[in-house]
Scaffold this active site. Structure first.
Site, short mmCIF file in Angstrom:
data_model
loop_
_atom_site.label_atom_id
_atom_site.label_comp_id
_atom_site.label_asym_id
_atom_site.label_seq_id
_atom_site.Cartn_x
_atom_site.Cartn_y
_atom_site.Cartn_z
N LYS A 122 -53.46 -7.03 -30.07
CA LYS A 122 -54.20 -5.96 -30.04
C LYS A 122 -55.77 -5.92 -30.42
CE LYS A 122 -50.72 -2.38 -29.60
NZ LYS A 122 -50.08 -1.47 -30.13
N LYS A 206 -44.53 -8.93 -19.20
CA LYS A 206 -43.92 -7.64 -19.41
C LYS A 206 -44.53 -6.49 -18.54
CE LYS A 206 -43.01 -4.97 -23.38
NZ LYS A 206 -42.55 -4.65 -24.62
N LYS A 209 -47.98 -0.52 -20.09
CA LYS A 209 -48.96 0.52 -19.56
C LYS A 209 -50.23 0.14 -19.62
CE LYS A 209 -47.72 2.47 -24.20
NZ LYS A 209 -47.04 3.49 -24.48
#
Ligand code: TRP
Length: 344
Positions: A122, A206, A209
């Site tokens: 991230k 995966k 979003k």
């Protein structure tokens, strides 16, 4: 047993999990998390929250945050979480989460957090510009779990490392403060249908979003046309479906679509293949689209109904927060006493 064997946690079984209110929920969240929560609530006392404290590790528009929390709560309710059975609440409504995080910050070691791969992913290349909250995110997650002495945590594969950290924190707390068995060492619940739902554009990534392509995922709020179109455009290969699950091993996209069908229908992959073996995707995709519309359509509709008049959601969340605090406050009072704080 030796004299020094640590006492085992002897408290009740409890399930806890949460979802961050950032971005739309999709099929992966639905099958990998929400459906599991709904099933577990009938077996074990279950605590399901909306992780708004975690959300602000990245900038969130203050005027939108409550709406985002309501949206996750609406998805929980629309999927079948029953507020009379499960405790559903916003994380920020229970201030003990942050209080316990501070204590855990002083238990967890920098070396442990430096190993967390989600932070590396991230934060990207400029980790010195990431918030300290993003770095500390797994410690807050440990506090979420241990505040309720949860023993079982339904999460995706990607959260396994955070659960290991949670166990390390629990064990070190119990050891350092000579409080054997005070916190449980919680286990992740990962297996089961829907454990790994992949992107419709790339069977090796995966469903997420954060994928820039909306065609990579089916959102819970997509209408029937959008769902059908996304299934129709999903990447596949030209071969017919095989007789057995082994035949899907090197066919990531085919495996994903069959897995989605099985999870939505609540049957095994083998059962799906018994029905469709020998047929191509030209025949399979319309069936999958119909099934997805049949299962997700009512959920989207119920979410829209709930969100149109959020008074009901707000009442459920306020009541859930009060019930959550009935567990959280006594745990935190014990922690204060164990640590030796003034107000204990
Ligand atoms: N980190 C989790 C996720 O991204 C969300 C989360 C926050 C969570 N706190 C938790 C999940 C506690 C389980 C238990 O999916």
């Amino acid at each position: 047993m030796t004299d020094h064997a640590p006492a085992q946690y002897a408290g009740p079984k409890r399930v806890l999990s949460g979802v961050q209110p950032t971005g739309d929920l999709h099929l992966g969240n639905y099958l990998g998390a929400l459906v599991k929560f709904v099933r577990l609530q009938h077996e074990t006392p279950t605590f399901i929250f909306v992780a708004d404290l975690h959300a602000i590790t990245d900038w969130q528009e203050p005027s939108k945050l409550k709406g985002q929390v309501r949206e996750i709560a609406a998805a929980y309710l629309a999927t079948g979480l029953d507020p009379k059975v499960a405790t559903i609440f916003p994380q920020s409504a229970v201030p003990e989460h942050t209080e316990l995080t501070w204590v855990f910050n002083c238990v967890a070691r920098i070396g442990w957090l430096d190993r967390m791969t989600q932070f590396k992913d991230k934060a990207g290349k400029h980790k010195e510009r990431a918030s300290i909250g993003l770095y500390d995110y797994p410690v807050l997650q440990a506090a979420d779990i241990l505040l309720y002495k949860a023993t079982h945590v339904p999460v995706g594969e990607d959260q396994k490392q955070h659960l290991e950290l949670t166990r390390d924190i629990a064990a070190k707390f119990n050891h350092d403060f000579q409080a054997p068995g005070f916190f449980p060492l919680p286990e992740p619940l990962i297996q089961g249908p829907g454990a790994r739902i992949m992107s419709l554009r790339d069977g090796t990534a995966k469903m997420s979003k954060s994928d820039p392509s909306d065609y990579s995922r089916i959102n819970l709020t997509d209408d029937a046309d959008a769902i059908s179109q996304k299934v129709r455009k999903a990447r596949t290969d030209p071969d017919p479906l095989p007789e057995t699950a082994d035949g899907l091993e090197s066919r990531a996209e085919a495996k994903n679509l069959v897995g989605i069908y099985a999870a939505l229908a609540g049957v095994s992959v083998e059962a799906v293949l018994r029905e469709f073996a020998g047929q191509g995707f030209g025949a399979f995709k319309p069936k999958l689209a119909d099934l997805a519309v049949e299962k997700l359509g009512p959920i989207g509709a119920e979410m829209r109904r709930l969100l149109a008049d959020p008074a009901e959601i707000d009442r459920i969340l306020t009541d859930g927060a009060a019930r959550a605090r009935e567990i959280a406050q006594p745990t935190m009072a014990e922690v204060r006493r164990i640590v030796g704080f003034w107000n204990s």
